[in-house]
Scaffold this active site. Structure first.
Site, PDB file in Angstrom:
ATOM      1  N   CYS A  13       0.865  -1.179   0.000  1.00 47.60           N
ATOM      2  CA  CYS A  13       0.000   0.000   0.000  1.00 47.60           C
ATOM      3  C   CYS A  13       0.901   1.228   0.000  1.00 47.60           C
ATOM      4  O   CYS A  13       1.760   1.375   0.877  1.00 47.60           O
ATOM      5  CB  CYS A  13      -0.908  -0.005   1.224  1.00 47.60           C
ATOM      6  N   CYS A  19      -0.686   6.596   6.571  1.00 48.25           N
ATOM      7  CA  CYS A  19      -2.072   6.435   7.009  1.00 48.25           C
ATOM      8  C   CYS A  19      -2.156   5.870   8.421  1.00 48.25           C
ATOM      9  O   CYS A  19      -2.789   6.450   9.301  1.00 48.25           O
ATOM     10  CB  CYS A  19      -2.821   5.530   6.032  1.00 48.25           C
ATOM     11  N   CYS A  22      -3.933   0.484   8.608  1.00 47.39           N
ATOM     12  CA  CYS A  22      -3.684  -0.959   8.529  1.00 47.39           C
ATOM     13  C   CYS A  22      -2.363  -1.270   9.222  1.00 47.39           C
ATOM     14  O   CYS A  22      -1.305  -1.318   8.595  1.00 47.39           O
ATOM     15  CB  CYS A  22      -3.650  -1.421   7.076  1.00 47.39           C
ATOM     16  N   ASP A 319     -23.161  -6.152  23.293  1.00 49.99           N
ATOM     17  CA  ASP A 319     -22.237  -5.796  22.222  1.00 49.99           C
ATOM     18  C   ASP A 319     -21.794  -4.344  22.442  1.00 49.99           C
ATOM     19  O   ASP A 319     -22.176  -3.441  21.702  1.00 49.99           O
ATOM     20  CB  ASP A 319     -22.943  -5.954  20.862  1.00 49.99           C
ATOM     21  N   CYS A 346     -15.371  -5.997  20.602  1.00 59.53           N
ATOM     22  CA  CYS A 346     -14.457  -5.524  19.558  1.00 59.53           C
ATOM     23  C   CYS A 346     -13.123  -5.095  20.156  1.00 59.53           C
ATOM     24  O   CYS A 346     -12.302  -4.478  19.475  1.00 59.53           O
ATOM     25  CB  CYS A 346     -15.088  -4.377  18.773  1.00 59.53           C
TER      26      CYS A 346
END
Length: 397
Positions: A13, A19, A22, A319, A346
């Site tokens: 990338c 960025c 990722c 959640d 998460c």
């Protein structure tokens, strides 16, 4: 485990370092899965054995929601992209390996249209300008597309012609919304919006249920893995058709509606976001479900009120956001002591903290932990955890 043999190495990338979105692109996908599995085991294996992480066969372009910020550089060039991790500096991006390809193309097309319509970008320092952000949501099952233009002012010059121009390039767009956010804030979306084209929402299908998605409502960004995640949550709940189920932090009602359609006796959902609750009510009606109802309420307050009334649900789905649950919620859960709790997390760090709190109560025991890779190439990890009331001798899980 994923069957993918793709080697996504650092440098594939062009904006990997700038960025920061990722964080794991320096690893192959198989190495990423091993890293995440080891992290979950390190944090959670003290509660019970951790099942092998479920990865993706094709871990690319999985994001059905794409967001871009806009600004104009000193040379007058308009830039669209993402905020560099931990800063307000925008990294220019035309395409991303994790984002929906069509959404990326729509964002680039809007950027290129701005000069011809003499539309400016928003300047954070001056607090002036027109376009702040773009949000594109696509229903992967329905192929419905929503374009949200987040503007710093309600005035939209040549609005109708602009809408016609973008629809000419992308006739597949089913709705366009102008969201107005005139405030100096880190929040992307403002409170007011105008529907410029279509219905103002899109729909998608998940686990055989149809869901309405508005600009401000939360919907999982990886539908392929969400099917796996929610199916595992329903499996852990082991519904028999007679139980009362609470769906807390319910968003647009996804887990609760799937439970209501797949075996639950009665479902009650709680969610603080009013837009999401309205969507949840519509979603229940759309799916012809009469065994579910929703309340606009903070999850902790909702649980506290129910526990004070000595209500005892059979199953609780939780959640929570990345910060996990607060002690008010957890204390209420312990007081209720449902037979089964299904925790969808998460963030394994806050999950470990919450599981520690629950298991110290001598009420609950962790029975199963299933990691799911919802966000390939990032450090984020989703888990589904089965928690049972150890005093309930009839619970065979």
């Amino acid at each position: 485990m994923s069957n993918s043999k793709d080697n996504i190495k650092k440098g594939s990338c062009p904006v990997y370092k700038k960025c920061g979105g990722c964080q794991l692109q320096n690893l192959t996908y198989e190495e990423q899965l091993k890293y995440k599995q080891n992290k979950v085991k390190r944090l959670l294996e003290k509660f019970c054995p951790v099942d092998p992480i479920i990865g993706m066969d094709n871990p690319y372009h999985y994001r059905n929601k794409v967001q871009a910020a806009f600004w104009t550089d000193k040379k007058g060039k308009i830039i669209s992209g993402v905020y560099q991790s931990g800063t307000h500096h925008i990294v220019g991006i035309d395409s991303c390996q994790t984002e929906d390809i069509i959404a990326d193309k729509i964002i680039v097309a809007v950027r290129k249209l701005l000069p011809s319509f003499k539309l400016t970008t928003y300047n954070e320092d001056a607090g002036k300008g027109f376009l702040r952000h773009i949000l594109v949501k696509r229903g992967f099952s329905t192929n419905q597309i929503m374009l949200v233009l987040v503007t710093g002012t309600p005035v939209f010059p040549s609005k109708n012609n602009f809408v016609k121009a973008i629809l000419k390039q992308f006739p597949a767009i089913t709705t366009i919304v102008q969201n107005i956010n005139p405030y100096r804030t880190n929040l992307v979306l403002g409170d007011n919006q105008k529907i410029l084209y279509g219905k103002g929402y899109i729909e998608d299908i998940l686990c055989e249920c149809k869901f309405r998605i508005s600009p401000k409502s939360f919907y999982q960004i990886n539908p392929v893995q969400t099917e796996i995640l929610y199916s595992k949550a329903i499996e852990f709940a082991n519904l028999n058709g007679n139980e009362t189920v609470l769906d807390t932090y319910c968003g647009i009602g996804t887990i609760g509606i799937i439970a209501a359609k797949h075996g639950a006796g009665k479902v009650i959902g709680a969610e603080l976001n009013g837009d999401a609750v309205r969507d949840a009510i519509v979603n229940a009606r759309t799916n012809n479900l009469k065994n579910i109802r929703f309340f606009k309420a903070d999850a902790g307050e909702f649980m506290h009120n129910i526990s004070s009334e000595n209500e005892k649900p059979d199953v609780v789905f939780m959640d929570p956001p990345r910060a996990g649950s607060d002690t008010k919620f957890l204390d209420s859960l312990i007081k209720m002591s449902p037979n089964t709790v299904v925790y969808v997390s998460c963030n394994p760090e806050t999950l470990a903290r919450d599981l520690e709190y629950l298991t110290k109560s001598s009420v609950f025991k962790v029975k199963k932990i299933q990691p799911v890779d919802m966000f390939p190439h990032t450090a984020h990890i989703e888990c589904v955890v089965l928690i049972s009331d150890i005093r309930n001798k009839s619970t065979k899980r």
